[in-house]
Design a protein around this motif. Structure first.
Motif, PDB file in Angstrom:
ATOM      1  N   HIS A 146       0.845  -1.182   0.000  1.00  0.00           N
ATOM      2  CA  HIS A 146       0.000   0.000   0.000  1.00  0.00           C
ATOM      3  C   HIS A 146       0.885   1.237   0.000  1.00  0.00           C
ATOM      4  O   HIS A 146       2.118   1.139   0.057  1.00  0.00           O
ATOM      5  CB  HIS A 146      -0.931   0.012   1.211  1.00  0.00           C
ATOM      6  N   ASP A 147       0.265   2.392  -0.075  1.00  0.00           N
ATOM      7  CA  ASP A 147       0.984   3.662   0.032  1.00  0.00           C
ATOM      8  C   ASP A 147       1.317   3.862   1.513  1.00  0.00           C
ATOM      9  O   ASP A 147       0.471   4.257   2.311  1.00  0.00           O
ATOM     10  CB  ASP A 147       0.090   4.802  -0.484  1.00  0.00           C
ATOM     11  N   HIS A 150       0.802   7.627   2.892  1.00  0.00           N
ATOM     12  CA  HIS A 150      -0.562   8.109   3.086  1.00  0.00           C
ATOM     13  C   HIS A 150      -1.509   7.016   3.578  1.00  0.00           C
ATOM     14  O   HIS A 150      -2.700   7.273   3.755  1.00  0.00           O
ATOM     15  CB  HIS A 150      -1.091   8.700   1.779  1.00  0.00           C
TER      16      HIS A 150
END
Length: 245
Positions: A146-147, A150
């Protein structure tokens, strides 16, 4: 500020724990019914006898500042109270359904949150508008990816690979054709609402299913034959049963 697509805020990264020991990573999403808020994921994330997977709590990552998506906290959800499981899972005539929900106690949540939740209004209403080959998205955390700045999920493209509404081999799921990985279990399977359908608040997506697992053929030659690339997604209307008061 960049515009964050609301669909990405429906998904939650799920980690399973036995006390302080991290066991697995998975995906989940928020579902709201009346004033109650639920986390939806695969039932095998909560407990799985074949793999001896028996966590005692989940942890999900929550965004705490709508103006700064880099701010997040880990929110712990106990799975048992007085020795009894707190999640709900379903059965049908074919057996267990690999979908589970657990209610999130709103008073325990942080004062400020940035999230979106599906509601019963996002469930499909007519089967004749959902055709084989229709384009779908799965929003989740494959292999935990995932990011990390963020704390946002990623979306994978999929298509419906079996007749929607016709329970595949009598089970309560339909097939999708998509590249998936461990950690995607529990991800929402959604289809964009067309102009003919009314928008559902700021989430113009129809919730069709909950991704469960990849399918394979037991007779496949592991050297000569590629994996099928097919997956099962359990029909999302089970959520109406699992979230009844």
């Amino acid at each position: 500020m960049p515009i964050i697509e609301p669909l990405l805020l429906t998904a939650a990264r799920v980690s399973t724990f036995e006390q302080q020991t991290l066991l697995t990573n998975a995906s989940g999403f928020f579902f709201e019914r009346d004033t109650r808020l639920f986390l939806v994921t695969s039932r095998h994330v909560m407990a799985d006898e074949p793999s001896k997977h028996f966590p005692d709590r989940l942890e999900i990552e929550l965004h705490t500042d709508p103006d700064n998506m880099a701010k997040s906290i880990g929110f712990s959800i106990p799975l048992y109270r007085d020795g009894k499981g707190l999640w709900r899972q379903g059965l049908d005539t074919a057996g267990e359904i690999d979908v589970a929900v657990i209610e999130i106690e709103r008073p325990a949540l942080p004062a400020t949150l940035a999230y979106r939740a599906f509601t019963p209004e996002h469930l499909y209403r007519r089967l004749d508008q959902i055709e084989v080959g229709s384009s779908l998205l799965m929003v989740g955390f494959p292999l935990g990816f995932h990011d990390t700045l963020h704390h946002m999920p990623v979306a994978r493209h999929a298509v419906i690979a079996s007749s929607f509404g016709l329970r595949f081999q009598g089970e309560g799921y339909f097939l999708t054709d998509a590249r998936t990985h461990r950690g995607t279990s529990g991800a929402p399977v959604v289809m964009r609402i067309t102009g003919r359908e009314p928008a559902r608040n700021d989430l113009p997506w129809m919730l069709l299913g909950v991704h469960s697992a990849r399918l394979d053929v037991g007779t496949r030659d592991l050297k000569l034959d590629e994996a099928l690339g097919l997956n099962c997604a359990w029909y999302a209307d089970i959520l109406l049963t699992l979230t009844e008061a």
